[in-house]
Design an enzyme around this catalytic site. Sequence first.
Site: not given
Length: 616
Positions: A314, A507, A511
């Site tokens: 990401d 993180d 997500d």
Amino acid sequence: MKKRTIKIIIAFILFLVSLVISFENVWINSILYIISYLIVGLDIVIKAVRNIFRGKIFDENFLMTIATIGAFAIGEFPEAVAVMLFYQVGELFQSYAVDKSRKSIASLMDIRPDFANLKKDGKIEKCDPEEINIEDIIIIKPGEKVPLDGTVIDGNSMLDTSALTGESIPREVTVGDDILSGCINQTGLLEVKVTKKFGESTVSKILDLVENASSKKSKSENFISKFAKYYTPIVVVIAILLAIIPPIIFKETEFTEWLYRALTFLVVSCPCALVISIPLGFFGGIGGASKLGILVKGSNYLEALSNTEIVVFDKTGTLTEGVFEVQKINPVDISKEDLIKYAAYAESFSNHPIAISLIKAYGKSIDSKIISETSELSGLGVNAIVDGKNILVGNEKLMKEKNITYEKCNEIGTILYVAIDNKFVGTITISDKIKVDAKDSIERLKRNNVKKTIMLTGDKIKVAENVASKLNIDEVYAELLPSDKVEKVEELIKMKSDNGKLAFVGDGINDAPVLAISDIGIAMGGLGSDAAIEAADVVLMTDEPSKVVDAIKISRKTMRIVKQNIIFAISIKILVLILSAFGLSNMWEAVFADVGVSVLAILNSLRVLRVKKSKK
Ligand code: ADP
Ligand code: MG
């Protein structure tokens, strides 16, 4: 363990006496052997019998019992005692090794606080951390562990976070900072307002995680337990055949000779070396990783990591700092101050890196009473009612979705579009920095045979490509909503080879779905984000991408050691099995081989515990 050692020593002395001195009355020798045998072997015999009644017939206790009693039956008294003696020495060594690796993991996980100093009515009282409630005030003296998560309300100090992060540089904390349980307060006296109960505090979460890790078995461990299940009965059958058939065929040979060979065969076949050293290897790998602040939730994930083929990152907060700085404010029919104020108010409930940065840029305290109906539009922005006005803060997509006419901003950076009561009022340009070790990590991943590195982001394609080219990332996909990220990762999973694994590194903020569907979900910045610890398979306690490389390296080392052990143990076993079937190895050598292989395999496993931090 002490009791066991004493037993072994006494038995060994009796055994030696009987071996060296030939008494006139041979019975004395025999009785000495039998006593010696009973001292070391009785509990094994009892265990074997007990396990038969429990349905676990073919275990190592059974093998040892049959082999030694058989040896007595054919008059090989010293043999019988020696086998039991060595077997017990091996066991002793094993439990020592297991104990040692447990202790070294326990000591690095020695973060459980014993007490908390509760401040109540001006007095300080020592309490069990479990009794402390949210909002209670606690005092942490220099040298003490932080017992619960909280916010500093008085004092400043340096915190040693190494038990959690593997990071040796202490962190400075002062009034207003959040601190995490498990750190050690080094220099100053801190007064802390507790924000989480003990059960929810970082320390409890981490301990739960590590303690449960060994229950998730790797494929190799499952293979070994299956292997032992079939292997032992097969060996017993072969041994019986070995004792019966040759004497029938070769009439001139003695029955006892073949029985002896069969018994030796049984001694060798004991699968203990494998059964113990493989879980120990994984245990060591998980322990070694946690020393570096890499928490692996199970042996299965450690095993999977070694086959990592694609690493998907990401962007925000993972490859970049996630600390945005406001570059430019472009208001439309509103003052600069008001634009940033409304934006900060609307963001004040969000924990997205963008939100946190904006609140910091605003700099003034936020009156949460005038904020209501807050909602986070994942991958788009936020919406809230502030002082009766409907505020929207987010990207172009958000403006389009809400049918708001806006002026496109072409500056470099992440652009936040702000609307009040559905009217566009300007943009705020913010930009992020790439993490210092990001570039190096990507390069090292490639050097360590990771075939592809990919970046996914909800940010604009321009920003994304800029970051990707600086980092030498192979592929980049931008302007993705969290659901698009899931789809993309599903697509990528189909592209890898059968054994290859896809790791997603995020993180942990919005997500979670992607972390869950990837082969290995790696969450970064375990310090702070609860969602990350829950959703991921591997939690990196620090925010460094280089820890992904470390994790892969540790997993490969663990797998290498586990494979060495499997191959080494099985080949020595097969060799000695063949030798003993042909009568070329006696029972002494057999038991030496067995104990020796166990010990070496255990020592080899313990190597995994020693891990080095990678160079920056
Ligand atoms: P990334 O994929 O880089 O981690 P996210 O999926 O978290 O990014 O967010 C994607 C985009 O959505 C951001 O670049 C931003 O434009 C917008 N966004 C997300 N959350 C917020 C927020 N709290 N405030 C403003 N914009 C946001
Ligand atoms: Mg993100």
